[in-house]
Every structure is written in structure tokens, then in C-alpha cells.
Design a protein around this motif. Structure first.
Motif, PDB file in Angstrom:
ATOM      1  N   LYS A 118       0.826  -1.208   0.000  1.00 40.81           N
ATOM      2  CA  LYS A 118       0.000   0.000   0.000  1.00 40.81           C
ATOM      3  C   LYS A 118       0.855   1.251   0.000  1.00 40.81           C
ATOM      4  N   THR A 119       1.901   1.277   0.851  1.00 39.94           N
ATOM      5  CA  THR A 119       2.778   2.450   0.912  1.00 39.94           C
ATOM      6  C   THR A 119       3.436   2.715  -0.433  1.00 39.94           C
ATOM      7  N   LEU A 120       3.891   1.658  -1.066  1.00 39.90           N
ATOM      8  CA  LEU A 120       4.524   1.820  -2.372  1.00 39.90           C
ATOM      9  C   LEU A 120       3.523   2.343  -3.403  1.00 39.90           C
ATOM     10  N   ASP A 121       2.285   1.860  -3.333  1.00 40.93           N
ATOM     11  CA  ASP A 121       1.256   2.368  -4.254  1.00 40.93           C
ATOM     12  C   ASP A 121       1.000   3.857  -4.027  1.00 40.93           C
ATOM     13  N   GLU A 122       0.914   4.267  -2.743  1.00 41.80           N
ATOM     14  CA  GLU A 122       0.702   5.673  -2.447  1.00 41.80           C
ATOM     15  C   GLU A 122       1.851   6.536  -2.950  1.00 41.80           C
ATOM     16  N   ILE A 123       3.073   6.063  -2.698  1.00 39.62           N
ATOM     17  CA  ILE A 123       4.247   6.826  -3.147  1.00 39.62           C
ATOM     18  C   ILE A 123       4.255   6.947  -4.669  1.00 39.62           C
ATOM     19  N   SER A 124       3.942   5.847  -5.365  1.00 40.76           N
ATOM     20  CA  SER A 124       3.922   5.895  -6.831  1.00 40.76           C
ATOM     21  C   SER A 124       2.843   6.864  -7.324  1.00 40.76           C
ATOM     22  N   ALA A 125       1.666   6.901  -6.634  1.00 38.88           N
ATOM     23  CA  ALA A 125       0.613   7.843  -7.033  1.00 38.88           C
ATOM     24  C   ALA A 125       1.070   9.288  -6.843  1.00 38.88           C
ATOM     25  N   ILE A 126       1.745   9.570  -5.712  1.00 46.25           N
ATOM     26  CA  ILE A 126       2.244  10.926  -5.453  1.00 46.25           C
ATOM     27  C   ILE A 126       3.270  11.332  -6.507  1.00 46.25           C
ATOM     28  N   VAL A 127       4.158  10.392  -6.834  1.00 52.21           N
ATOM     29  CA  VAL A 127       5.189  10.686  -7.836  1.00 52.21           C
ATOM     30  C   VAL A 127       4.552  10.996  -9.189  1.00 52.21           C
ATOM     31  N   GLN A 128       3.539  10.196  -9.546  1.00 53.86           N
ATOM     32  CA  GLN A 128       2.848  10.443 -10.818  1.00 53.86           C
ATOM     33  C   GLN A 128       2.159  11.817 -10.810  1.00 53.86           C
ATOM     34  N   LYS A 129       1.556  12.182  -9.667  1.00 56.24           N
ATOM     35  CA  LYS A 129       0.886  13.477  -9.557  1.00 56.24           C
ATOM     36  C   LYS A 129       1.890  14.614  -9.720  1.00 56.24           C
ATOM     37  N   ILE A 130       3.042  14.499  -9.059  1.00 55.12           N
ATOM     38  CA  ILE A 130       4.079  15.541  -9.160  1.00 55.12           C
ATOM     39  C   ILE A 130       4.568  15.653 -10.606  1.00 55.12           C
ATOM     40  N   ASN A 131       4.751  14.513 -11.237  1.00 49.89           N
ATOM     41  CA  ASN A 131       5.213  14.552 -12.632  1.00 49.89           C
ATOM     42  C   ASN A 131       4.189  15.233 -13.528  1.00 49.89           C
ATOM     43  N   SER A 132       2.932  14.926 -13.317  1.00 55.64           N
ATOM     44  CA  SER A 132       1.890  15.562 -14.147  1.00 55.64           C
ATOM     45  C   SER A 132       1.864  17.080 -13.906  1.00 55.64           C
ATOM     46  N   GLN A 133       2.004  17.522 -12.619  1.00 48.44           N
ATOM     47  CA  GLN A 133       2.043  18.958 -12.332  1.00 48.44           C
ATOM     48  C   GLN A 133       3.238  19.640 -12.996  1.00 48.44           C
ATOM     49  N   LEU A 134       4.387  18.968 -12.962  1.00 55.10           N
ATOM     50  CA  LEU A 134       5.565  19.529 -13.610  1.00 55.10           C
ATOM     51  C   LEU A 134       5.352  19.679 -15.113  1.00 55.10           C
ATOM     52  N   LYS A 135       4.717  18.665 -15.723  1.00 55.21           N
ATOM     53  CA  LYS A 135       4.439  18.763 -17.167  1.00 55.21           C
ATOM     54  C   LYS A 135       3.502  19.938 -17.465  1.00 55.21           C
ATOM     55  N   GLU A 136       2.469  20.131 -16.621  1.00 55.71           N
ATOM     56  CA  GLU A 136       1.546  21.245 -16.840  1.00 55.71           C
ATOM     57  C   GLU A 136       2.278  22.591 -16.728  1.00 55.71           C
ATOM     58  N   LYS A 137       3.109  22.755 -15.685  1.00 54.92           N
ATOM     59  CA  LYS A 137       3.860  24.001 -15.516  1.00 54.92           C
ATOM     60  C   LYS A 137       4.774  24.274 -16.708  1.00 54.92           C
ATOM     61  N   LYS A 138       5.409  23.174 -17.180  1.00 52.01           N
ATOM     62  CA  LYS A 138       6.303  23.344 -18.332  1.00 52.01           C
ATOM     63  C   LYS A 138       5.517  23.772 -19.566  1.00 52.01           C
ATOM     64  N   ASN A 139       4.355  23.180 -19.749  1.00 45.28           N
ATOM     65  CA  ASN A 139       3.531  23.560 -20.906  1.00 45.28           C
ATOM     66  C   ASN A 139       3.082  25.030 -20.810  1.00 45.28           C
ATOM     67  N   LYS A 140       2.736  25.507 -19.581  1.00 44.40           N
ATOM     68  CA  LYS A 140       2.333  26.905 -19.411  1.00 44.40           C
ATOM     69  C   LYS A 140       3.491  27.866 -19.659  1.00 44.40           C
ATOM     70  N   LEU A 141       4.688  27.498 -19.205  1.00 46.39           N
ATOM     71  CA  LEU A 141       5.841  28.375 -19.340  1.00 46.39           C
ATOM     72  C   LEU A 141       6.467  28.337 -20.728  1.00 46.39           C
ATOM     73  N   ALA A 142       6.096  27.383 -21.559  1.00 46.51           N
ATOM     74  CA  ALA A 142       6.749  27.238 -22.870  1.00 46.51           C
ATOM     75  C   ALA A 142       6.604  28.492 -23.720  1.00 46.51           C
ATOM     76  N   PRO A 143       5.382  29.115 -23.899  1.00 50.12           N
ATOM     77  CA  PRO A 143       5.306  30.345 -24.744  1.00 50.12           C
ATOM     78  C   PRO A 143       6.071  31.515 -24.147  1.00 50.12           C
ATOM     79  N   GLN A 144       6.027  31.658 -22.803  1.00 50.05           N
ATOM     80  CA  GLN A 144       6.773  32.752 -22.165  1.00 50.05           C
ATOM     81  C   GLN A 144       8.288  32.585 -22.384  1.00 50.05           C
ATOM     82  N   ILE A 145       8.734  31.337 -22.349  1.00 53.24           N
ATOM     83  CA  ILE A 145      10.182  31.083 -22.572  1.00 53.24           C
ATOM     84  C   ILE A 145      10.553  31.437 -24.004  1.00 53.24           C
TER      85      ILE A 145
END
Length: 532
Positions: A464-491
Motif C-alpha cells: 500500500k505504501t509503495l502504491d501511495e508513493i507511486s501515485a504521489i510521484v505520478q501526480k508531481i510529474n503531471s504537475q511539472l508537465k503542466e507548468k512546463k507547458n504553461k511556461l513554454a510560450p513565455q520562454i
């Protein structure tokens, strides 16, 4: 010396010479007569010595006889003194030769026959560079090797012949078997005369047998042709590589040509040694197989009584095995040994997994070695033989050391597992031999069951702990991708602004330089005017 003369006279008086000599007559022979007697002995060994000594020149006679003695292996110096003694028919030179020839007559006759075909022909290296000469020389060597193999096979066949008594015994046994078969055939004919479909069945079976024989013959012929094709392809690859190397060596000049020739000679020596070791191994294997077949043929024939005795022994052994298996099954019903059986099963499973991995690695190694050999053959066909550089050889040696260390580690693990299995099996046997219940066995079983339950719970919590950690990691990765997509035109906009800034800065620096130069000139003019 007298014993040698007596031996020579006795040999000359016997078959096949029949000279009817005595010691006195032989000792009083003139040099020409003595050389004529030696010519008879040489003619018996080889018919090429049947020449007229009166017409032959002495130096030609010496060349012919000395060369023949050298081929036969006569030990002497062949110096000027020997040459003069042989040409003049001196007793001190001719008598030892005749004694040696007559003492080893049969062996020397065989050696003289083989020398015609087995003598090595020396061809200079510069002649071998021509394709026709090299092809003829290779054909000569192949024919020579075929003759040696055929001669050795004939000698083995002559030595392996059976004596007449054994042959008569075998013929009598075959006659008895023939009579038994004739009686059986007659009995079957009488029995099958009433059956009308028997002739049709007989015809079909005979046709089937003929087809099976034809199929076996065709399969054997196909295998032989495939083997010949492989041999021909291998020979073609070797000859083409040899031709390419010789052409490359001819194109070079000076020291490079000598080094290339030396390299080619070293390669030929290496190939010859490999071929020699391979032929020796094949010869040893075939000789071993031949000895086994000879031992099997020398054994007495197996009778029906021997077969019945062996079948009865096999039945007794099978009954004993079944009894032992039943006894083992009865002893294995004890529930107190379940824990140790589980451990033994776990170790056995580990062993099976390790053996499976080992087998898979061996198969992978074999396939890689086959691929490597094919690639090397293609490389040789394209660019000649492959020679490793110093760095490549160092890398190859390092990889070999790593693989050997890995192999030793796996081998040590396998030996430890085997040792653990042996210890557990021995423990199980000891516990089966003891009837009383071991102290604390039930408590140990309860503790083991409790520990297994706790372990399963801990494993679930970990999962269960490993599943939770993997879900958190996936969530962080998705947030990072969204931020990168938002910052791409400004960059992208920032990059364009930076480019414009660089261009403006360049223009500013140019104007500033011009301004500084103008200001310095005006200041200098003002200072001059002020001083005036």
C-alpha cells in the motif's frame, strides 16, 4: 664382423634370393659382384633399382643408392669417404649396408613402398605464389593425406581379421539361425495359406520396406551432400582469403612485403596447428569408438537364457523399487515434518530457478558464439583475417575477467545451495529415524505460522505504501508537465527578447565607442586652445 657376414650369407641363401653362397665365396667376391648382390636386395625393395651397373655412371649410381638409403633411414654420415667406398664397392662400406637391409627386409620393403607416396615435396615459396602451382601443390597434399588414411584403414582391416576357427564357429551359428528362420517361415506360410488377405498385406509391407530403404538411402545421400557442400564452402572461403592475402602481399614493397609474408606464414602455421589438434582429437575419438566396437564384437554372443536372466533381474529390481517407494510414502505421512519439507521445497525451487538461469545463460552464450563465428567468417570473407589491436585485446581480456568472476560467483552460490539441500535432506532423514516428538516442535510451528501471518501483513502494508508513493510521484510529474507547458510560450518570448537585447546592446556599444573617440578629440582640441 664374422657374425654379420654369416647373417648376410644366411639371408641371401634364403627366400627370395636363393644365392647358394658360402662365407668363403662371399668374402672373396669382387667389388662389382658385391655391388651386384646389393642391387638384388635393392631391387627386391624397389623395382626402380633394376639397372645395368656396367652402363650406369658411378656418380649416378651413388646418387640413386644414397638417396634411397636416406629415404629408408640408414644412419651414416654420407660424406666423401662413404661416397668413394660405395662407388668403388668397398667391403667396409657395402657389408654394413647389406646387413642392415637384410636384417630389416620386410619393414624396409613397406617403408620403400610408402616413400613413393608419402615423401614431402619441397616447393620454393616464390613458385607457390602462382595460382596453378599452388592449386597443384594443394591437390598433391590432399591426395597424399587420402593415401595415408586409406593405407592406415587397410592395415587396421588386415590386423582385425578373424582366425579361421572363429569364422567357422560364426558360420555354424549363422547356419543354425538360418534353419530356425526357415522353419519359422514355413510355419507362417502354412498358417497364412488359408487367409486370402495375407498376400495383399505381404505385398503392401514389402513395398513399405522398399520405400523405407529408399528413404533412408536418400536421407544418407542428402546428409553426405550437405557435408560435402559445407566442406566445399569452407575450402572456398579459405582459398579466397589466401588469394586475397597473397595479392595484397605482392602489391607491397620492401620491408612491408617481408613483414606481410612473415605474417602469412605465421597464420599458416597457426592454422596448421589447429587442424592438427582437431585431426588428433577426431582420430582419438574414432580409435576409442573402434576399441569399443572390437570389445563388443569379441564378447560371446547373447543367448535367450541370458536375456531371460536379465529380464528376471530387472523385474526383481522393479519390485524392490516399488517396495521402497511405498515405505518412503508411509514415512512421509508424518505431519511433524511439514516445516522441514517446506524448507526443502523452497530450496529445491531456488535450485531449479538457478539451474534454469544457468541453462538460459548457456543457451545465450552458445547463440552468441555462433553469431560471433558467423560474423568473423563474413569479416574474413570481406577483409581477410581479423587481428586485435592492443586496446581491443585489453578490453577483451577485461570482459573475460568480469565474466569469469561472475561465473565463479554463480558457481559458489550453486554450491552453497547444494550444500544447504544436502543438510536439509540429512536433517529430514534423522528426524524420520527418531520416533519421539521433538521438544518444542508445536511451539515452533505456531511461532512460524504467526511470523508468516505478520510477514504477510507487513508485505501488504509495504505494498500500500509503495502504491501511495507511486501515485504521489505520478501526480508531481503531471504537475511539472503542466507548468512546463504553461511556461513554454513565455520562454519562447523571452528568447526573442534576449536576441533583440543583444542586437541593441551591440549597436549601443558601437555608438558609445564612436562618442568616446569624438569626445577625446574635442577635449584635446580644447586643451590646446586653452593653453594658447
Amino acid at each position: 664382423m664374422a657374425a654379420q657376414l654369416k647373417e648376410i650369407v644366411d639371408r641371401l641363401n634364403a627366400e627370395p634370393f636363393n644365392c647358394d653362397l658360402s662365407l668363403v665365396v662371399f668374402d672373396e667376391k669382387e667389388p662389382f659382384e658385391l655391388m651386384d648382390l646389393m642391387k638384388k636386395v635393392l631391387v627386391h625393395l624397389d623395382r626402380k633399382h633394376e639397372v645395368d651397373l656396367r652402363e650406369e655412371k658411378p656418380d649416378v649410381m651413388y646418387q640413386r643408392i644414397a638417396e634411397f638409403l636416406h629415404i629408408l633411414g640408414y644412419q651414416c654420415s654420407f660424406d666423401i669417404e662413404f661416397q668413394q667406398g660405395l662407388m668403388s664397392g668397398d667391403k667396409n662400406t657395402v657389408h654394413p649396408i647389406m646387413y642392415w637391409l637384410l636384417s630389416n627386409l620386410e619393414a624396409l620393403k613397406k617403408r620403400a613402398y610408402l616413400a613413393k607416396f608419402c615423401m614431402h615435396l619441397e616447393v620454393p615459396e616464390e613458385f607457390l605464389r602462382e595460382e596453378q602451382v599452388y592449386g597443384a601443390y594443394q591437390q598433391y597434399k590432399e591426395l597424399q593425406s587420402q593415401f595415408k588414411a586409406t593405407h592406415s584403414h587397410v592395415e587396421q582391416e588386415r590386423q582385425g581379421r578373424m582366425n579361421p576357427s572363429d569364422l567357422q564357429r560364426e558360420v555354424a551359428q549363422l547356419d543354425a539361425e538360418r534353419e530356425q528362420l526357415a522353419q519359422k517361415i514355413q510355419h507362417l506360410r502354412v498358417k497364412s495359406e488359408k487367409d486370402e488377405s495375407f498376400h495383399v498385406l505381404l505385398q503392401v509391407t514389402s513395398m513399405l520396406r522398399k520405400e523405407q530403404e529408399e528413404e533412408a538411402r536418400l536421407a544418407e545421400k542428402l546428409a553426405e551432400q550437405r557435408y560435402q557442400l559445407e566442406q566445399t564452402e569452407q575450402l572456398y572461403i579459405e582459398r579466397s582469403a589466401r588469394l586475397r592475402e597473397m595479392r595484397e602481399a605482392q602489391q607491397q614493397e620492401g620491408e612491408g612485403s617481408a613483414e606481410a609474408m612473415l605474417k602469412l606464414l605465421q597464420q599458416e602455421v597457426f592454422k596448421g596447428r589447429e587442424a592438427l589438434s582437431r585431426v588428433r582429437q577426431e582420430c582419438e575419438a574414432k580409435l576409442h569408438r573402434l576399441r569399443e566396437v572390437d570389445n563388443a564384437l569379441s564378447d560371446p554372443p547373447v543367448t535367450k537364457m541370458d536375456i531371460d536372466n536379465l529380464e528376471s533381474e530387472i523385474g526383481a529390481m522393479q519390485n524392490e523399487i516399488m517396495a521402497l517407494e511405498g515405505k518412503i510414502a508411509e514415512q512421509n505421512q508424518d505431519s511433524r515434518l511439514s516445516v522441514y519439507k517446506q524448507q526443502a521445497n523452497l530450496v529445491a525451487k531456488k535450485k531449479e530457478l538457478v539451474l534454469k538461469d544457468k541453462k538460459q545463460l548457456e543457451e545465450e552464450r552458445d547463440s552468441l558464439s555462433k553469431d560471433l563465428s558467423m560474423k568473423e567468417r563474413e569479416y574474413e570473407q570481406m577483409k581477410g583475417h581479423k587481428f586485435m589491436k592492443r586496446d581491443e585485446f585489453k578490453n577483451y581480456a577485461a570482459s573475460l575477467r568480469d565474466k569469469s568472476a561472475k561465473f565463479k560467483k554463480l558457481k559458489a552460490e550453486l554450491s552453497e545451495l547444494r550444500h544447504e539441500v544436502a543438510v536439509l535432506l540429512r536433517t529430514e532423514q534423522i528426524l524420520q529415524a527418531k520416533d519421539p516428538t521433538p521438544v518444542g516442535l508445536r511451539e515452533t510451528e505456531a511461532m512460524l505460522e504467526k511470523a508468516s501471518v505478520e510477514k504477510s501483513q507487513v508485505d501488504k502494508a509495504k505494498g500500500k505504501t509503495l502504491d501511495e508513493i507511486s501515485a504521489i510521484v505520478q501526480k508531481i510529474n503531471s504537475q511539472l508537465k503542466e507548468k512546463k507547458n504553461k511556461l513554454a510560450p513565455q520562454i519562447k518570448a523571452l528568447r526573442s527578447v534576449r536576441q533583440n537585447f543583444q542586437q541593441v546592446e551591440v549597436k549601443y556599444l558601437e555608438k558609445k565607442n564612436i562618442y568616446d573617440q569624438a569626445k577625446s578629440s574635442v577635449d584635446s582640441d580644447l586643451s590646446k586652445v586653452g593653453s594658447e
